[in-house]
Design a protein around this motif. Structure first.
Motif, PDB file in Angstrom:
ATOM      1  N   ALA A 171      27.527  74.285  53.466  1.00  0.00           N
ATOM      2  CA  ALA A 171      26.258  74.124  54.122  1.00  0.00           C
ATOM      3  C   ALA A 171      25.972  74.438  54.868  1.00  0.00           C
ATOM      4  O   ALA A 171      24.421  75.404  55.289  1.00  0.00           O
ATOM      5  CB  ALA A 171      25.614  71.995  53.747  1.00  0.00           C
ATOM      6  N   VAL A 177      22.502  73.648  49.551  1.00  0.00           N
ATOM      7  CA  VAL A 177      22.169  72.124  50.419  1.00  0.00           C
ATOM      8  C   VAL A 177      21.879  72.950  52.383  1.00  0.00           C
ATOM      9  O   VAL A 177      22.966  73.311  52.433  1.00  0.00           O
ATOM     10  CB  VAL A 177      22.226  71.218  50.065  1.00  0.00           C
ATOM     11  CG1 VAL A 177      21.859  70.380  48.480  1.00  0.00           C
ATOM     12  CG2 VAL A 177      23.865  70.762  50.458  1.00  0.00           C
ATOM     13  N   PRO A 180      22.471  69.457  57.480  1.00  0.00           N
ATOM     14  CA  PRO A 180      21.922  67.809  57.414  1.00  0.00           C
ATOM     15  C   PRO A 180      22.156  67.114  56.272  1.00  0.00           C
ATOM     16  O   PRO A 180      22.452  65.963  56.315  1.00  0.00           O
ATOM     17  CB  PRO A 180      20.926  68.075  57.899  1.00  0.00           C
ATOM     18  CG  PRO A 180      20.827  69.308  58.927  1.00  0.00           C
ATOM     19  CD  PRO A 180      21.326  69.617  57.373  1.00  0.00           C
ATOM     20  N   ASP A 181      21.791  67.656  54.607  1.00  0.00           N
ATOM     21  CA  ASP A 181      21.670  66.927  53.880  1.00  0.00           C
ATOM     22  C   ASP A 181      23.149  66.918  53.100  1.00  0.00           C
ATOM     23  O   ASP A 181      23.845  65.264  52.548  1.00  0.00           O
ATOM     24  CB  ASP A 181      20.399  67.596  52.998  1.00  0.00           C
ATOM     25  CG  ASP A 181      19.256  67.242  52.877  1.00  0.00           C
ATOM     26  OD1 ASP A 181      19.171  66.937  53.655  1.00  0.00           O
ATOM     27  OD2 ASP A 181      18.845  68.552  52.011  1.00  0.00           O
ATOM     28  N   ALA A 182      23.584  67.767  53.455  1.00  0.00           N
ATOM     29  CA  ALA A 182      25.287  67.519  53.072  1.00  0.00           C
ATOM     30  C   ALA A 182      26.141  66.521  53.890  1.00  0.00           C
ATOM     31  O   ALA A 182      27.006  65.596  53.405  1.00  0.00           O
ATOM     32  CB  ALA A 182      25.975  69.405  53.463  1.00  0.00           C
ATOM     33  N   ILE A 184      25.454  64.368  55.409  1.00  0.00           N
ATOM     34  CA  ILE A 184      24.116  62.909  54.346  1.00  0.00           C
ATOM     35  C   ILE A 184      24.696  61.805  53.714  1.00  0.00           C
ATOM     36  O   ILE A 184      25.507  61.830  52.943  1.00  0.00           O
ATOM     37  CB  ILE A 184      23.165  62.261  54.923  1.00  0.00           C
ATOM     38  CG1 ILE A 184      22.479  62.816  56.605  1.00  0.00           C
ATOM     39  CG2 ILE A 184      22.100  61.390  54.302  1.00  0.00           C
ATOM     40  CD1 ILE A 184      20.478  62.851  56.861  1.00  0.00           C
ATOM     41  N   GLY A 185      24.903  63.404  52.496  1.00  0.00           N
ATOM     42  CA  GLY A 185      25.360  63.179  51.244  1.00  0.00           C
ATOM     43  C   GLY A 185      27.031  62.660  50.493  1.00  0.00           C
ATOM     44  O   GLY A 185      27.123  61.885  50.211  1.00  0.00           O
ATOM     45  N   GLY A 225      23.937  67.360  48.229  1.00  0.00           N
ATOM     46  CA  GLY A 225      23.208  66.904  48.843  1.00  0.00           C
ATOM     47  C   GLY A 225      23.145  64.832  48.907  1.00  0.00           C
ATOM     48  O   GLY A 225      22.750  64.927  46.960  1.00  0.00           O
ATOM     49  N   TRP A 226      22.206  64.447  49.759  1.00  0.00           N
ATOM     50  CA  TRP A 226      22.548  62.806  49.349  1.00  0.00           C
ATOM     51  C   TRP A 226      21.288  62.813  48.143  1.00  0.00           C
ATOM     52  O   TRP A 226      21.192  61.265  47.758  1.00  0.00           O
ATOM     53  CB  TRP A 226      21.889  62.731  50.486  1.00  0.00           C
ATOM     54  CG  TRP A 226      20.451  63.128  50.970  1.00  0.00           C
ATOM     55  CD1 TRP A 226      20.250  63.645  52.061  1.00  0.00           C
ATOM     56  CD2 TRP A 226      19.709  62.249  50.958  1.00  0.00           C
ATOM     57  NE1 TRP A 226      18.870  63.887  51.725  1.00  0.00           N
ATOM     58  CE2 TRP A 226      18.103  63.138  51.639  1.00  0.00           C
ATOM     59  CE3 TRP A 226      19.055  61.231  50.166  1.00  0.00           C
ATOM     60  CZ2 TRP A 226      16.946  62.511  51.407  1.00  0.00           C
ATOM     61  CZ3 TRP A 226      17.641  61.112  50.220  1.00  0.00           C
ATOM     62  CH2 TRP A 226      16.515  61.835  50.945  1.00  0.00           C
ATOM     63  N   GLN A 227      20.079  63.603  48.004  1.00  0.00           N
ATOM     64  CA  GLN A 227      19.143  63.989  47.521  1.00  0.00           C
ATOM     65  C   GLN A 227      19.747  63.682  45.435  1.00  0.00           C
ATOM     66  O   GLN A 227      19.007  62.664  44.483  1.00  0.00           O
ATOM     67  CB  GLN A 227      17.919  64.978  47.082  1.00  0.00           C
ATOM     68  CG  GLN A 227      17.920  64.813  48.789  1.00  0.00           C
ATOM     69  CD  GLN A 227      18.195  66.022  49.386  1.00  0.00           C
ATOM     70  OE1 GLN A 227      19.284  65.817  49.081  1.00  0.00           O
ATOM     71  NE2 GLN A 227      17.550  66.028  50.078  1.00  0.00           N
ATOM     72  N   TYR A 228      20.875  63.923  45.344  1.00  0.00           N
ATOM     73  CA  TYR A 228      20.952  64.305  44.359  1.00  0.00           C
ATOM     74  C   TYR A 228      22.508  63.185  43.879  1.00  0.00           C
ATOM     75  O   TYR A 228      23.025  62.588  42.855  1.00  0.00           O
ATOM     76  CB  TYR A 228      21.823  65.481  43.341  1.00  0.00           C
ATOM     77  CG  TYR A 228      21.181  66.769  43.637  1.00  0.00           C
ATOM     78  CD1 TYR A 228      19.687  66.661  42.076  1.00  0.00           C
ATOM     79  CD2 TYR A 228      20.452  67.562  44.404  1.00  0.00           C
ATOM     80  CE1 TYR A 228      19.237  67.248  42.057  1.00  0.00           C
ATOM     81  CE2 TYR A 228      19.447  68.257  44.358  1.00  0.00           C
ATOM     82  CZ  TYR A 228      18.462  67.927  43.369  1.00  0.00           C
ATOM     83  OH  TYR A 228      17.563  69.232  42.811  1.00  0.00           O
TER      84      TYR A 228
END
Length: 289
Positions: A171, A177, A180-182, A184-185, A225-228
């Motif tokens: 990341a 990703v 930041p997404d990583a 938070i994930g 990432g947190w989205q998944y």
């Protein structure tokens, strides 16, 4: 034309080399799968003896992932290079030791074949480049961790923690990703299963999963990432529930015997890493959103 340019312009060549390299890596993964739990058990025993002030009782020769040479578990015959060619040696020897004719576990060629096949899929999906190299490392670590969890209901920190750091490193360079997404994930992945674990323990007095599952989902959160995270958990839970119910109904599996969750998390995370966006679109379409 240099090799990198050739592989970038010839997807078929890159996929073929990835499969061959994956077969060789699969041979090493078999060593990891067999030896890492033994190494960990020896370390735990030594630590217990040290805490109790007792002499270490284990007098067996030192063992690592790099030595000594692999040998037949039946007769102790040292495996030669010709007997250690992925898939070929197993087929040539018809699944038996060349020295004593003792049976060789089918797991060895299956892991080698899976490693090669998955490597080919990764190469086909990403093409030549750093994302493919990173995804290959992720794939092989997930494969080794899954088989160990199936056998021992254990997800070693020696696999899950490097996977987490590799995800954050990927990341950092924006391979899959944003950083930041990583981050938070990773945080949300660990915390979500930890909260489920604590809630289940308060309600039932039992431990519903191991701590290795928290770390594995944290690692997958870093890669995807947190989205998944919701997609990974839903997909792994669905497959695990269907397979578990099938084993109970058709194979008579004792429902009191816990089933490792790590392989389902690993499989779902790998699928999301490669096809996260289409999977999410399919979920949303199925839900009518």
């Amino acid at each position: 034309m240099n090799l990198a340019a050739l592989l970038a312009e010839s997807p078929a060549l890159f996929i073929g080399l990835a499969v061959l390299f994956g077969l060789m890596v699969g041979s090493f993964l078999n060593v990891v799968i067999y030896r890492l739990p033994l190494i960990m058990e020896r370390e735990w025993r030594a630590q217990c003896c040290e805490l109790l002030g007792q002499p270490v009782a284990d007098k067996t020769p030192p063992l690592s992932l790099w030595g000594p040479r692999s040998q037949c578990p039946h007769c102790g015959h040292l495996i030669t290079a010709l007997e250690n060619i992925p898939l070929f040696s197993y087929l040539r020897q018809r699944g038996r030791c060349a020295h004593c004719q003792g049976p060789i576990s089918i797991q060895y060629p299956l892991v080698e074949a899976a490693s090669g096949l998955l490597a080919g899929i990764v190469a086909w999906q990403f093409g030549f480049g750093w994302p493919a190299a990173a995804a290959l490392l992720c794939t092989w670590i997930l494969l080794a961790a899954s088989i160990i969890d199936l056998h021992h209901q254990l997800l070693p920190d020696d696999l899950t923690l490097p996977l987490l750091w590799l995800g954050l490193l990927a990341a950092l360079f924006g391979l899959f990703v944003p950083l930041p997404d990583a981050v938070i994930g990773a945080m949300a992945g660990y915390l979500s299963l930890w909260l489920v674990y604590q809630g289940f323990r308060l309600l039932t007095g039992k431990e519903g999963m191991g701590h290795g599952d928290f770390k594995l989902l944290a690692a997958l959160g870093a890669w995807c990432g947190w989205q998944y995270l919701v997609t990974i958990v839903l997909l792994s839970s669905l497959v695990g529930a269907v397979l578990g119910l099938g084993l109970i109904l058709f194979r008579g599996r004792d429902r009191q015997v816990p089933m490792p969750f790590g392989p389902f998390l690993a499989a779902a995370g790998w699928l999301v890493l490669l096809w996260g966006a289409p999977i999410n679109r399919a979920w949303l379409a199925w839900l009518g959103l």
